[in-house]
Scaffold this active site. Structure first.
Site, PDB file in Angstrom:
ATOM      1  N   ARG A  29      99.403 124.076 -49.980  1.00  0.00           N
ATOM      2  CA  ARG A  29     100.631 124.544 -49.315  1.00  0.00           C
ATOM      3  C   ARG A  29     100.406 124.990 -47.870  1.00  0.00           C
ATOM      4  O   ARG A  29     101.160 125.797 -47.334  1.00  0.00           O
ATOM      5  CB  ARG A  29     101.306 125.670 -50.105  1.00  0.00           C
ATOM      6  CG  ARG A  29     101.753 125.256 -51.503  1.00  0.00           C
ATOM      7  CD  ARG A  29     102.792 126.190 -52.074  1.00  0.00           C
ATOM      8  NE  ARG A  29     103.058 125.860 -53.465  1.00  0.00           N
ATOM      9  CZ  ARG A  29     102.454 126.415 -54.505  1.00  0.00           C
ATOM     10  NH1 ARG A  29     101.550 127.361 -54.303  1.00  0.00           N
ATOM     11  NH2 ARG A  29     102.752 126.039 -55.725  1.00  0.00           N
TER      12      ARG A  29
ATOM     13  N   LYS B  52     105.065 117.507 -35.045  1.00  0.00           N
ATOM     14  CA  LYS B  52     105.641 116.499 -35.942  1.00  0.00           C
ATOM     15  C   LYS B  52     104.509 115.788 -36.659  1.00  0.00           C
ATOM     16  O   LYS B  52     103.615 115.228 -36.035  1.00  0.00           O
ATOM     17  CB  LYS B  52     106.455 115.471 -35.150  1.00  0.00           C
ATOM     18  CG  LYS B  52     107.853 115.935 -34.818  1.00  0.00           C
ATOM     19  CD  LYS B  52     108.718 114.738 -34.447  1.00  0.00           C
ATOM     20  CE  LYS B  52     110.113 115.162 -34.055  1.00  0.00           C
ATOM     21  NZ  LYS B  52     110.933 114.008 -33.632  1.00  0.00           N
TER      22      LYS B  52
ATOM     23  N   GLU C 271     104.975 106.332 -23.290  1.00  0.00           N
ATOM     24  CA  GLU C 271     105.443 107.705 -23.524  1.00  0.00           C
ATOM     25  C   GLU C 271     105.412 108.514 -22.224  1.00  0.00           C
ATOM     26  O   GLU C 271     106.244 109.394 -22.015  1.00  0.00           O
ATOM     27  CB  GLU C 271     104.618 108.395 -24.614  1.00  0.00           C
ATOM     28  CG  GLU C 271     104.631 107.703 -25.986  1.00  0.00           C
ATOM     29  CD  GLU C 271     105.932 107.871 -26.781  1.00  0.00           C
ATOM     30  OE1 GLU C 271     106.847 108.584 -26.311  1.00  0.00           O
ATOM     31  OE2 GLU C 271     106.036 107.279 -27.876  1.00  0.00           O
TER      32      GLU C 271
ATOM     33  N   LYS D 145     106.591 117.979 -22.547  1.00  0.00           N
ATOM     34  CA  LYS D 145     106.746 117.985 -24.000  1.00  0.00           C
ATOM     35  C   LYS D 145     106.734 119.412 -24.541  1.00  0.00           C
ATOM     36  O   LYS D 145     107.551 119.789 -25.380  1.00  0.00           O
ATOM     37  CB  LYS D 145     105.639 117.167 -24.669  1.00  0.00           C
ATOM     38  CG  LYS D 145     105.646 117.271 -26.180  1.00  0.00           C
ATOM     39  CD  LYS D 145     105.809 115.971 -26.885  1.00  0.00           C
ATOM     40  CE  LYS D 145     106.082 116.162 -28.360  1.00  0.00           C
ATOM     41  NZ  LYS D 145     105.769 114.980 -29.151  1.00  0.00           N
TER      42      LYS D 145
ATOM     43  N   GLU E 113     113.936 120.201 -33.849  1.00  0.00           N
ATOM     44  CA  GLU E 113     114.833 119.117 -33.463  1.00  0.00           C
ATOM     45  C   GLU E 113     116.255 119.324 -33.973  1.00  0.00           C
ATOM     46  O   GLU E 113     116.867 118.433 -34.554  1.00  0.00           O
ATOM     47  CB  GLU E 113     114.271 117.756 -33.940  1.00  0.00           C
ATOM     48  CG  GLU E 113     114.905 116.598 -33.191  1.00  0.00           C
ATOM     49  CD  GLU E 113     114.145 115.285 -33.366  1.00  0.00           C
ATOM     50  OE1 GLU E 113     112.935 115.274 -33.137  1.00  0.00           O
ATOM     51  OE2 GLU E 113     114.778 114.284 -33.716  1.00  0.00           O
TER      52      GLU E 113
ATOM     53  N   ARG F 133     115.469 118.498 -28.558  1.00  0.00           N
ATOM     54  CA  ARG F 133     114.192 117.818 -28.795  1.00  0.00           C
ATOM     55  C   ARG F 133     114.358 116.324 -29.034  1.00  0.00           C
ATOM     56  O   ARG F 133     113.455 115.536 -28.738  1.00  0.00           O
ATOM     57  CB  ARG F 133     113.459 118.473 -29.980  1.00  0.00           C
ATOM     58  CG  ARG F 133     112.116 117.812 -30.247  1.00  0.00           C
ATOM     59  CD  ARG F 133     111.220 118.590 -31.172  1.00  0.00           C
ATOM     60  NE  ARG F 133     109.991 117.833 -31.385  1.00  0.00           N
ATOM     61  CZ  ARG F 133     108.902 118.323 -31.932  1.00  0.00           C
ATOM     62  NH1 ARG F 133     108.863 119.568 -32.336  1.00  0.00           N
ATOM     63  NH2 ARG F 133     107.835 117.565 -32.073  1.00  0.00           N
TER      64      ARG F 133
ATOM     65  N   ASN G 221     112.951 111.170 -28.132  1.00  0.00           N
ATOM     66  CA  ASN G 221     112.991 109.899 -28.861  1.00  0.00           C
ATOM     67  C   ASN G 221     113.621 108.777 -28.050  1.00  0.00           C
ATOM     68  O   ASN G 221     114.007 107.756 -28.623  1.00  0.00           O
ATOM     69  CB  ASN G 221     113.756 110.066 -30.172  1.00  0.00           C
ATOM     70  CG  ASN G 221     112.899 110.768 -31.206  1.00  0.00           C
ATOM     71  OD1 ASN G 221     111.779 110.347 -31.465  1.00  0.00           O
ATOM     72  ND2 ASN G 221     113.417 111.836 -31.774  1.00  0.00           N
TER      73      ASN G 221
ATOM     74  N   HIS H 246     113.094 105.222 -29.044  1.00  0.00           N
ATOM     75  CA  HIS H 246     112.411 105.222 -30.332  1.00  0.00           C
ATOM     76  C   HIS H 246     113.264 104.674 -31.473  1.00  0.00           C
ATOM     77  O   HIS H 246     112.729 104.162 -32.449  1.00  0.00           O
ATOM     78  CB  HIS H 246     111.915 106.630 -30.684  1.00  0.00           C
ATOM     79  CG  HIS H 246     110.688 107.029 -29.923  1.00  0.00           C
ATOM     80  ND1 HIS H 246     110.640 107.104 -28.552  1.00  0.00           N
ATOM     81  CD2 HIS H 246     109.432 107.371 -30.351  1.00  0.00           C
ATOM     82  CE1 HIS H 246     109.433 107.487 -28.160  1.00  0.00           C
ATOM     83  NE2 HIS H 246     108.681 107.660 -29.232  1.00  0.00           N
TER      84      HIS H 246
ATOM     85  N   HIS I 293     111.557 101.991 -33.400  1.00  0.00           N
ATOM     86  CA  HIS I 293     111.222 102.079 -34.826  1.00  0.00           C
ATOM     87  C   HIS I 293     111.760 100.871 -35.577  1.00  0.00           C
ATOM     88  O   HIS I 293     111.111 100.356 -36.491  1.00  0.00           O
ATOM     89  CB  HIS I 293     111.785 103.357 -35.442  1.00  0.00           C
ATOM     90  CG  HIS I 293     111.041 104.597 -35.059  1.00  0.00           C
ATOM     91  ND1 HIS I 293     111.498 105.864 -35.335  1.00  0.00           N
ATOM     92  CD2 HIS I 293     109.861 104.754 -34.424  1.00  0.00           C
ATOM     93  CE1 HIS I 293     110.634 106.745 -34.877  1.00  0.00           C
ATOM     94  NE2 HIS I 293     109.628 106.108 -34.327  1.00  0.00           N
TER      95      HIS I 293
ATOM     96  N   HIS J  99     103.017 101.123 -31.388  1.00  0.00           N
ATOM     97  CA  HIS J  99     104.157 102.020 -31.255  1.00  0.00           C
ATOM     98  C   HIS J  99     104.639 102.077 -29.796  1.00  0.00           C
ATOM     99  O   HIS J  99     105.834 101.945 -29.507  1.00  0.00           O
ATOM    100  CB  HIS J  99     103.767 103.417 -31.745  1.00  0.00           C
ATOM    101  CG  HIS J  99     104.828 104.456 -31.540  1.00  0.00           C
ATOM    102  ND1 HIS J  99     106.035 104.413 -32.199  1.00  0.00           N
ATOM    103  CD2 HIS J  99     104.873 105.550 -30.733  1.00  0.00           C
ATOM    104  CE1 HIS J  99     106.776 105.449 -31.810  1.00  0.00           C
ATOM    105  NE2 HIS J  99     106.091 106.149 -30.928  1.00  0.00           N
TER     106      HIS J  99
END
Lengths: 360, 360
Positions: free
Chosen positions: A118, A140, A182, A224, A234, A238, A242, A245, A249, A262
């Protein structure tokens, strides 16, 4: 050596940037609470840097896990190898995981740290340009699902990000370009000055000029860190990180993970976002061209694969994490250097962008 | 209808306790942010309560996932069924998962909620006594690994816990006893008055007397909520909630998940903790007998399986999450009604406890 800070209250942490940091124990030991460490890396990075980092950590109980390289392995089955190693070496809650590698390794190691017993500590040691300027900062973490990228994961912050700029010397040219995608993103979404600087310094960056690269990493991480500090989970701003993205994606999922890098998919996706922003008349056609030229100058594609149909995009974007109540939100540019997240866009402009993409 | 509060700042949430709550939309809708809901349950509970809850949630987009019943399925493979259902129904970040079932369903649904798109909301609707008094409150979620119970998971709090005491009427007798194990635990670790009350009311509890059961649930949840509010992520005092669990987990793992009920293993584990606390002379032999008698009165085992050797315990307890820097910490009673977590115990007393367990 430079140090920035990601400001998140009791989850704050430093980003340390410099040459040769892999050999410096003082960059690691302050962030290791117990006696156990597990370095997670892949079979590309391991031969280059694993032993060096092990040597730096002499005195601790160090395990290592070497995963197969690539986005195609960013799944639960691979993640299990980390858990199996931790459990068979009886790592307890005070263990520290160290992600030594690119974005895939960082995302998986972070998610493993979030889940193991955990939650245990971890340190990001990004070795690719893309992970140094983007994925290693901000917490993330996650893995892919056959139906979508990064669908399973956690917001889970590291104890530190240690960026050894020397590790870029072994990076393939194609990966340098992917990282530049990026970096360009930060200019487009939030910093017109940085965009102009990038236009000027792109040749130096492609040649990995040390001063230029360090400056680009530092400015990117600073932007960032500021965005993440404003909105860790987010809920709002935030999502501008993206840019490109959602399209990107879709491209990655369509091609199968690992076909396009990517950063390459993000390059093409940002070009699409620029075109669509121009179609909306939020930016001028000249602005869009300027952005697309910079993407091209970085050695990145500026259009999706020819085989992708508009329907492919529509279907694949429907599972994007920015979909809310059935509405797809997109990151678009209200002006060059200022991005917004919005569901309030012209659907004809989207259709035209997807259609034009296909006709290229 | 009673309402307690788990006090965790911006992660605070209510525990609502009463008869017939499954039919009351007002117990659910305040905790559902979007339009999408996914009820996760198992093939034992589904025929009893799924349609009722679906009816209560009329007007929302409700999916349901029916998992196979039992601890043996508390693993990643089963968890995937939840993710597959969410993705194929295109549930977005505003979806709410509802855990309708016992502890296994609550733990898995909570972990799925923690991971899906890096975190969505969920509501606990525990239908077993054990989950009502223990696992549904406090945000511990997770799945098992072949090497240990609950090794993978997250601290992730629900939006609400809705306890319909009517659901106990369909609970097998053996499961009632298992729930009583955790209820007895609260008396042993923190509340001598409650322990005395339990000794008196045990016959009524076994017959599911409504007033007695509601009182036991409410007092148990109150203690759990207080301990969790003091120490959400188990940095310290929260570990006392694991009285009997280190021994108990070893029993469960040894027998194979699903052979002994969790509460049964905890019953035997608490008996061992009582014996060991007496061996340390922290409590008297009479105290230990008193605790063990109450465990037996609840219809629970007070010794581990005859086939388990001391070595089995040692090996299986070595991966307990309370191990730190190679030292196993145990939850023991400093006095009846007051537990501590400590690595400072007499190892001969541990050996004797494990040996005696085997000789019974």
């Amino acid at each position: 050596m430079q140090q920035l800070n990601v400001d998140l209250g009791d989850r704050s942490y430093p980003i340390i940037i410099g040459a040769g940091l892999l050999d410096r124990a003082d960059c690691f030991t302050p962030y290791i609470a117990g006696k156990q460490v597990c370095i997670v890396t892949d079979d590309t990075v391991a031969p280059l840097y694993l032993e060096r980092l092990r040597t730096t950590l002499t005195g601790l109980q160090v395990e290592s896990v070497v995963l197969p390289t690539g986005e195609a392995f960013k799944n639960w089955l691979t993640l299990q190898q980390i858990f199996d190693a931790l459990l068979s070496a009886r790592h307890d809650r005070r263990t520290t995981l160290i992600a030594l590698g690119g974005g895939v390794i960082g995302d998986m190691t972070g998610f493993a740290a979030a889940c193991y017993q955990r939650g245990v500590n971890f340190i990001q040691v990004p070795t690719t340009l893309l992970s140094q300027v983007d994925s290693s900062v901000g917490g993330k973490t996650g893995i892919n699902h056959p139906a979508g990228k990064n669908m399973l994961g956690a917001f889970y912050q590291p104890q530190a990000v240690v960026i050894d700029t020397d590790s870029l010397t072994t990076l393939p040219r194609r990966e340098v370009s992917a990282g530049l995608a990026e970096i360009i993103k930060y200019g487009l979404i939030r910093d017109l000055d940085f965009l102009a600087w990038l236009e000027q310094r792109m040749p130096a960056l492609l040649e990995l000029d040390a001063q230029a690269v360090t400056e680009a990493i530092s400015r990117s991480c600073r932007i960032k860190a500021a965005v993440v500090a404003e909105d860790e989970r987010e809920g709002g701003v935030r999502a501008i990180l993206n840019l490109g993205h959602t399209f990107g994606h879709a491209i990655e999922t369509h091609q199968g993970y690992g076909q396009w890098l990517h950063g390459e998919a993000v390059g093409a996706g940002m070009a699409m976002a620029l075109q669509m922003s121009a179609r909306q008349q939020w930016i001028t056609a000249a602005d869009a061209r300027r952005g697309i030229q910079l993407i091209a100058a970085a050695g990145l594609p500026t259009a999706p694969p020819a085989a992708m149909q508009p329907d492919d995009f529509i279907r694949l974007m429907a599972v994007d994490k920015k979909v809310l109540d059935g509405q797809l939100r997109l990151v678009l540019l209200q002006q060059l250097g200022h991005a917004v997240v919005t569901a309030d866009y012209d659907h004809a402009a989207l259709d035209a962008t997807l259609g034009q993409a296909n006709s290229q």
